[in-house]
Design a protein around this motif. Structure first.
Motif, mmCIF file in Angstrom:
data_model
loop_
_atom_site.group_PDB
_atom_site.id
_atom_site.type_symbol
_atom_site.label_atom_id
_atom_site.label_comp_id
_atom_site.label_asym_id
_atom_site.label_seq_id
_atom_site.Cartn_x
_atom_site.Cartn_y
_atom_site.Cartn_z
ATOM 1 N N GLU A 83 0.824 -1.209 0.000
ATOM 2 C CA GLU A 83 0.000 0.000 0.000
ATOM 3 C C GLU A 83 0.859 1.261 0.000
ATOM 4 N N ILE A 84 1.945 1.230 0.738
ATOM 5 C CA ILE A 84 2.854 2.382 0.795
ATOM 6 C C ILE A 84 3.451 2.639 -0.588
ATOM 7 N N ARG A 85 3.910 1.590 -1.263
ATOM 8 C CA ARG A 85 4.483 1.748 -2.600
ATOM 9 C C ARG A 85 3.449 2.287 -3.592
ATOM 10 N N GLU A 86 2.253 1.716 -3.548
ATOM 11 C CA GLU A 86 1.194 2.108 -4.481
ATOM 12 C C GLU A 86 0.799 3.571 -4.277
ATOM 13 N N ARG A 87 0.662 3.979 -3.028
ATOM 14 C CA ARG A 87 0.271 5.370 -2.770
ATOM 15 C C ARG A 87 1.409 6.346 -3.043
#
Length: 175
Positions: A83-87
């Motif tokens: 989620e951190i990478r995607e955001r």
């Protein structure tokens, strides 16, 4: 619940954390009811608060890979990293975590505080400070505990709700 944002101010350092309406809506729908398990996710902002202002614009939803009980939660580390990478690819910055508590006016437990410090020291994400939001059962600004955790301080700073009669946000009675 107000359709606007709720704001919390750090009495020690001047940081103001604002929580946007879509995030408040997610929190409201995730509130823990009697005998339900805790839930949580990650918090994201457009900027990292260098100007003393931090707006939480997005939060990830509870995930089936998380492990939880009535008074504990372990977020899936891999899902958080994904989620951190995607955001980040969308221009958002990871700033912390949120989770629920089965109490009206939540406060961090010893387990929470230890977990927050572990995440700062070895979570795979280089941060000096972390925002933690604990969502209680009360549906007012007092039903959120917003805290700031620093890698340099053993204790955390609890932010205070900023009350505004126009927003009809009920603030806690500190008497």
């Amino acid at each position: 619940m107000s359709s606007e944002r709720w704001q919390y101010r750090d009495p020690n350092g001047g940081l103001t954390v604002s929580i946007a309406s879509p995030v408040l809506h997610l929190f409201d729908g995730s509130r823990q009811r009697l005998w339900q398990r805790e839930r949580g996710g990650a918090l994201f902002a457009k900027s990292i608060g260098a100007d003393g202002w931090l707006e939480v614009v997005e939060a990830s939803s509870p995930h089936p890979d998380d492990r939880a009980g009535w008074n504990w939660l372990e977020l899936s580390h891999q899902r958080c990293l994904d989620e951190i990478r995607e955001r980040f690819a969308r221009g958002l910055h990871f700033i912390g975590y949120w989770h629920t508590h089965p109490e009206r006016l939540p406060k961090p437990s010893a387990r929470d505080i230890a977990s927050f410090h572990r995440n700062l020291q070895g979570g795979g994400i280089a941060l000096r400070k972390l925002v933690a939001v604990i969502v209680g059962t009360d549906r007012t600004a007092a039903g959120l505990c917003v805290a700031l955790i620093s890698d340099r301080e053993p204790t955390l700073s609890i932010l205070l709700p900023m009350c505004d009669s126009k927003r009809q946000v009920r603030c806690p009675d500190h008497s």
